[in-house]
Design an enzyme around this catalytic site. Structure first.
Site, PDB file in Angstrom:
ATOM      1  CE  LYS A  76      -3.979  -2.320   1.958  1.00 31.79           C
ATOM      2  NZ  LYS A  76      -5.034  -2.424   2.945  1.00 31.79           N
ATOM      3  CG  ASP A 110      -8.238  -0.439   3.365  1.00 33.91           C
ATOM      4  OD1 ASP A 110      -8.979  -1.238   2.758  1.00 33.91           O
ATOM      5  OD2 ASP A 110      -6.999  -0.527   3.352  1.00 33.91           O
TER       6      ASP A 110
HETATM    7  P1  NDP Z   1      -0.348  -5.255  10.056  1.00 32.35           P
HETATM    8  O1  NDP Z   1       0.584  -6.394   9.818  1.00 32.35           O
HETATM    9  O2  NDP Z   1      -0.020  -3.921   9.472  1.00 32.35           O
HETATM   10  O3  NDP Z   1      -0.502  -5.036  11.663  1.00 32.35           O
HETATM   11  C1  NDP Z   1      -0.666  -6.137  12.499  1.00 32.35           C
HETATM   12  C2  NDP Z   1      -1.061  -5.677  13.909  1.00 32.35           C
HETATM   13  O4  NDP Z   1      -1.484  -6.827  14.630  1.00 32.35           O
HETATM   14  C3  NDP Z   1       0.062  -5.046  14.724  1.00 32.35           C
HETATM   15  O5  NDP Z   1      -0.486  -4.049  15.556  1.00 32.35           O
HETATM   16  C4  NDP Z   1       0.576  -6.237  15.548  1.00 32.35           C
HETATM   17  O6  NDP Z   1       1.153  -5.867  16.764  1.00 32.35           O
HETATM   18  C5  NDP Z   1      -0.717  -6.954  15.836  1.00 32.35           C
HETATM   19  N1  NDP Z   1      -0.568  -8.383  16.124  1.00 32.35           N
HETATM   20  C6  NDP Z   1      -0.144  -9.350  15.268  1.00 32.35           C
HETATM   21  N2  NDP Z   1      -0.193 -10.549  15.876  1.00 32.35           N
HETATM   22  C7  NDP Z   1      -0.670 -10.333  17.141  1.00 32.35           C
HETATM   23  C8  NDP Z   1      -0.958 -11.195  18.241  1.00 32.35           C
HETATM   24  N3  NDP Z   1      -0.763 -12.521  18.164  1.00 32.35           N
HETATM   25  N4  NDP Z   1      -1.447 -10.627  19.373  1.00 32.35           N
HETATM   26  C9  NDP Z   1      -1.644  -9.302  19.461  1.00 32.35           C
HETATM   27  N5  NDP Z   1      -1.384  -8.436  18.443  1.00 32.35           N
HETATM   28  C10 NDP Z   1      -0.901  -8.958  17.296  1.00 32.35           C
HETATM   29  O7  NDP Z   1      -1.791  -5.769   9.590  1.00 32.35           O
HETATM   30  P2  NDP Z   1      -3.005  -4.954   8.954  1.00 32.35           P
HETATM   31  O8  NDP Z   1      -3.280  -3.755   9.770  1.00 32.35           O
HETATM   32  O9  NDP Z   1      -2.793  -4.799   7.493  1.00 32.35           O
HETATM   33  O10 NDP Z   1      -4.193  -6.035   9.111  1.00 32.35           O
HETATM   34  C11 NDP Z   1      -4.672  -6.385  10.393  1.00 32.35           C
HETATM   35  C12 NDP Z   1      -5.939  -7.257  10.278  1.00 32.35           C
HETATM   36  O11 NDP Z   1      -6.978  -6.563   9.636  1.00 32.35           O
HETATM   37  C13 NDP Z   1      -5.771  -8.561   9.517  1.00 32.35           C
HETATM   38  O12 NDP Z   1      -6.538  -9.542  10.202  1.00 32.35           O
HETATM   39  C14 NDP Z   1      -6.387  -8.272   8.167  1.00 32.35           C
HETATM   40  O13 NDP Z   1      -6.860  -9.436   7.513  1.00 32.35           O
HETATM   41  C15 NDP Z   1      -7.524  -7.368   8.577  1.00 32.35           C
HETATM   42  N6  NDP Z   1      -7.998  -6.454   7.527  1.00 32.35           N
HETATM   43  C16 NDP Z   1      -9.301  -6.592   7.106  1.00 32.35           C
HETATM   44  C17 NDP Z   1      -9.815  -5.732   6.169  1.00 32.35           C
HETATM   45  C18 NDP Z   1     -11.229  -5.907   5.753  1.00 32.35           C
HETATM   46  O14 NDP Z   1     -11.618  -5.400   4.691  1.00 32.35           O
HETATM   47  N7  NDP Z   1     -12.041  -6.564   6.541  1.00 32.35           N
HETATM   48  C19 NDP Z   1      -9.016  -4.644   5.570  1.00 32.35           C
HETATM   49  C20 NDP Z   1      -7.654  -4.575   6.101  1.00 32.35           C
HETATM   50  C21 NDP Z   1      -7.182  -5.463   7.039  1.00 32.35           C
HETATM   51  P3  NDP Z   1       2.734  -5.546  16.912  1.00 32.35           P
HETATM   52  O15 NDP Z   1       2.868  -4.092  16.573  1.00 32.35           O
HETATM   53  O16 NDP Z   1       3.018  -5.842  18.329  1.00 32.35           O
HETATM   54  O17 NDP Z   1       3.460  -6.448  15.962  1.00 32.35           O
END
Ligand code: NDP
Length: 275
Positions: A76, A110
């Site tokens: 993105k 989004d």
């Molecule tokens: P990113 O990889 O950018 O961010 C991931 C986030 O999740 C970080 O804050 C990370 O924390 C946290 N995280 C990952 N694993 C864990 C865990 N086991 N426990 C707690 N926190 C955790 O992802 P995105 O923001 O791109 O996407 C996030 C979610 O949103 C996904 O599930 C994706 O499929 C969904 N999504 C859905 C959309 C829709 O249209 N419905 C659109 C966009 C996204 P840390 O900073 O500590 O690593």
């Protein structure tokens, strides 16, 4: 599972989602169903683009006369730099998810897609969990629309940074006291993980919302505590509908798009699309 093309072998088509990985994206089945319902002779395909090759790939798709692409993780930000025209919101969140390839213009559907799923909910207080890409755009949009946003993230420093950028508060406990909306933007659900929410502090009538599609440990525990729940499918439909409307000027057939998602990925193998 989609048929995935490498960008150098992209077929003659009009629309695509680019990402890495992209094989489990639900966007092709959703958009192709919409074009069929609208009687438009368009095809939407999934195209694999390795990091660092986004500009080259988009140049190539432009030569092939593609009209538009969606952009999923991790592209993105790279896609933003290819665009010559983007709005202020994309600049702020450093991300585009929808490109008009012919005009080299980009938007981010989004956040507005997410907001549309809130319907007529009055802006109040939200506990937002996560500080990744989707948290970044959604936190900004919620603050812009008058929500009071409190951010919790597993890596606390990232919550601090995002709170500063978005004009939100930060919390080191996932404490939902006073929050009408408890929003999970983390990818914890994709790994089958729960989050350390202090559920006993939720207010009556609060909604637990997970951006992940389908059931999740987070939504399961929320329901056990009597909360109303929402998953990420309506947002997926909305962000896709807004993209389609921006590309074609047609009104998106949202019910058809939602129906096309009901069966899930055609051959699921465990990974999921990230927006
Ligand atoms: P990113 O990889 O950018 O961010 C991931 C986030 O999740 C970080 O804050 C990370 O924390 C946290 N995280 C990952 N694993 C864990 C865990 N086991 N426990 C707690 N926190 C955790 O992802 P995105 O923001 O791109 O996407 C996030 C979610 O949103 C996904 O599930 C994706 O499929 C969904 N999504 C859905 C959309 C829709 O249209 N419905 C659109 C966009 C996204 P840390 O900073 O500590 O690593």
């Amino acid at each position: 599972m989609n048929h995935v093309y490498s960008w150098r072998e992209a077929p003659k088509a009009q629309f695509a989602v680019i990402g890495d990985p992209v094989d489990h994206s639900l966007s092709p089945q959703m958009h192709n169903a919409a074009y069929a319902a609208l009687g438009l002779p368009f095809e939407y395909v999934a195209i694999q683009v390795p990091p660092g090759e986004v500009s080259q790939a988009l140049d190539h798709l432009r030569e092939l006369e593609y009209r538009g692409t969606n952009v999923t993780v991790p592209h993105k930000e790279e896609a933003l730099s290819w665009c010559k025209h983007v709005d202020g919101f994309c600049e702020q969140v450093q991300a585009v998810n929808t490109i008009d390839v012919r005009r080299r213009a980009g938007v981010n559907t989004d956040a507005n897609g997410f907001l549309a799923t809130l319907g007529d909910m009055t802006p109040s207080s939200v506990l937002l969990m996560g500080a990744g890409g989707s948290a970044k755009s959604i936190a900004r949009a919620l603050v812009r629309d008058g929500w009071t946003v409190r951010i919790w993230n597993r890596t606390h420093e990232k919550a601090v940074d995002l709170a500063r950028l978005a004009g939100a508060a930060v919390t080191d406990e996932a404490d939902p006291t006073g929050a009408a909306l408890i929003l999970n933007t983390t990818s914890a659900s994709l790994q089958g993980d729960d989050l350390p929410v202090l559920w006993e502090r939720t207010v009556k009538d609060a909604i637990a919302y997970d951006l992940a599609y389908g059931d999740s440990p987070f939504l399961k525990v929320a329901a056990e505590h009597g909360l109303r729940t929402m998953n990420g499918l309506p947002m997926l439909v909305e962000q896709g509908a807004l993209a389609l409307e921006w590309w074609t000027g047609e009104s998106a057939p949202r019910a058809v798009m939602a129906k096309a998602l009901e069966k899930g990925p055609e051959k699921p193998t465990g990974t999921k699309e990230q927006g």
